[in-house]
Write an enzyme that holds these catalytic residues in place. Structure first.
Site, PDB file in Angstrom:
ATOM      1  N   ASP A  35       2.554  20.507  34.160  1.00 12.40           N
ATOM      2  CA  ASP A  35       3.480  21.421  34.807  1.00 12.40           C
ATOM      3  C   ASP A  35       4.915  21.191  34.337  1.00 12.40           C
ATOM      4  OD1 ASP A  35       1.580  22.772  36.228  1.00 12.40           O
ATOM      5  OD2 ASP A  35       1.968  21.779  38.135  1.00 12.40           O
ATOM      6  N   LYS A  57       5.396  26.661  35.587  1.00 14.01           N
ATOM      7  CA  LYS A  57       5.883  27.879  36.216  1.00 14.01           C
ATOM      8  C   LYS A  57       7.244  27.601  36.827  1.00 14.01           C
ATOM      9  CE  LYS A  57       2.186  28.398  38.877  1.00 14.01           C
ATOM     10  NZ  LYS A  57       1.117  27.527  38.383  1.00 14.01           N
ATOM     11  N   MET A 171      10.745  23.630  48.037  1.00 15.61           N
ATOM     12  CA  MET A 171      10.896  24.965  47.436  1.00 15.61           C
ATOM     13  C   MET A 171      11.668  25.925  48.340  1.00 15.61           C
ATOM     14  SD  MET A 171       7.019  25.276  45.876  1.00 15.61           S
ATOM     15  CE  MET A 171       6.235  24.667  47.371  1.00 15.61           C
TER      16      MET A 171
END
Length: 253
Positions: A35, A57, A171
């Site tokens: 990642d 991502k 997040m």
């Protein structure tokens, strides 16, 4: 002959925070599917000759869709490879690790796990802010501040607005204003201490101390971007610039 997949938590960024199990699995892998938030220092620990496949991502930028990531893991394992699926933090905490594991097992691919230190623990370690503390917080709640495909952030504000709990938000940069308002609407005081930690445990770590009613404005003024973790609760009142170990050594002479 089918291979297998190691679902590995790389931790929050500092290579020294990887587990021995995670390191062993990474160094046994023929293929590393990693990642965006896996640090270069950790990635460089792979075995000589291992093939690296980036599938990272970013917010609003999924260059490799999740369905394709799932297919890559199955394809590589069916080719007989040992595959390291390397994720930042702990893959089972907001890391979609369980989704990938379910897909792999449904396709007959063996899966083994290596847990990782999650960002909340890493930030707690470097800042000296405990997640629980007698008299300040008897519990801790982890929550994601983002919804898939930018859906409405329909969190249980009443449950989260517990003054005797520590709230950790992953997040949440883009929605921190909405989160703060939701908590204050359920009577969590605006004076509640808050700490934002960007890129925790890495050389680029940055910290911002604020309070709930000013947090969104302070984050915006500071220009904080992902990955940033938020710790909200009375435990933040224990924050000090010096590491906790130094404070303890002073306290005990």
């Amino acid at each position: 002959m089918s291979g297998k997949v190691f679902l590995i938590g790389a931790g929050p960024g500092d290579p020294e925070l990887m587990t021995l199990r995670a390191l062993r699995m990474l160094q046994e892998a023929d293929v590393v599917v990693y990642d965006r938030l896996v640090s270069a220092d950790i990635l460089n620990l792979h075995a000589d000759g291992a093939r690296l496949i980036p599938v990272g991502k970013a917010p609003k930028c999924h260059t490799v869709p999740q369905d394709r990531i799932n297919d890559i893991l199955v394809e590589e394992a069916r080719a007989g490879h040992i595959v390291a699926r390397l994720k930042g933090g702990d893959p089972m905490i907001f890391g979609r690790g369980s989704e990938e594991a379910a897909f792999l097992m449904a396709n007959g691919i063996p899966v083994e796990y290596a847990p990782g230190i999650t960002a909340a623990q890493g930030a707690s370690c470097t800042t000296g802010v405990p997640l629980t503390h007698r008299g300040l917080a008897t519990s801790v709640q982890y929550v994601t501040g983002h919804r898939q495909a930018d859906k409405v952030l329909d969190l249980d504000w009443k449950r989260l607005a517990d003054p005797d709990s520590t709230l950790v938000i992953y997040m949440g940069v883009a929605n921190i204003g909405q989160i703060a308002m939701g908590l204050m609407t359920e009577n969590l005081p605006g004076s509640t201490p808050a700490l934002a930690v960007g890129k925790a445990t890495t050389p680029d770590e940055c910290r911002l101390v604020s309070r709930l009613d000013r947090l969104a404005a302070d984050v915006r003024e500071a220009g904080l971007t992902a990955p940033t973790l938020f710790i909200i609760g009375k435990v933040v009142s224990l924050y000090a610039e010096r590491p906790v170990i130094e404070l303890l050594e002073q306290a005990h002479g």
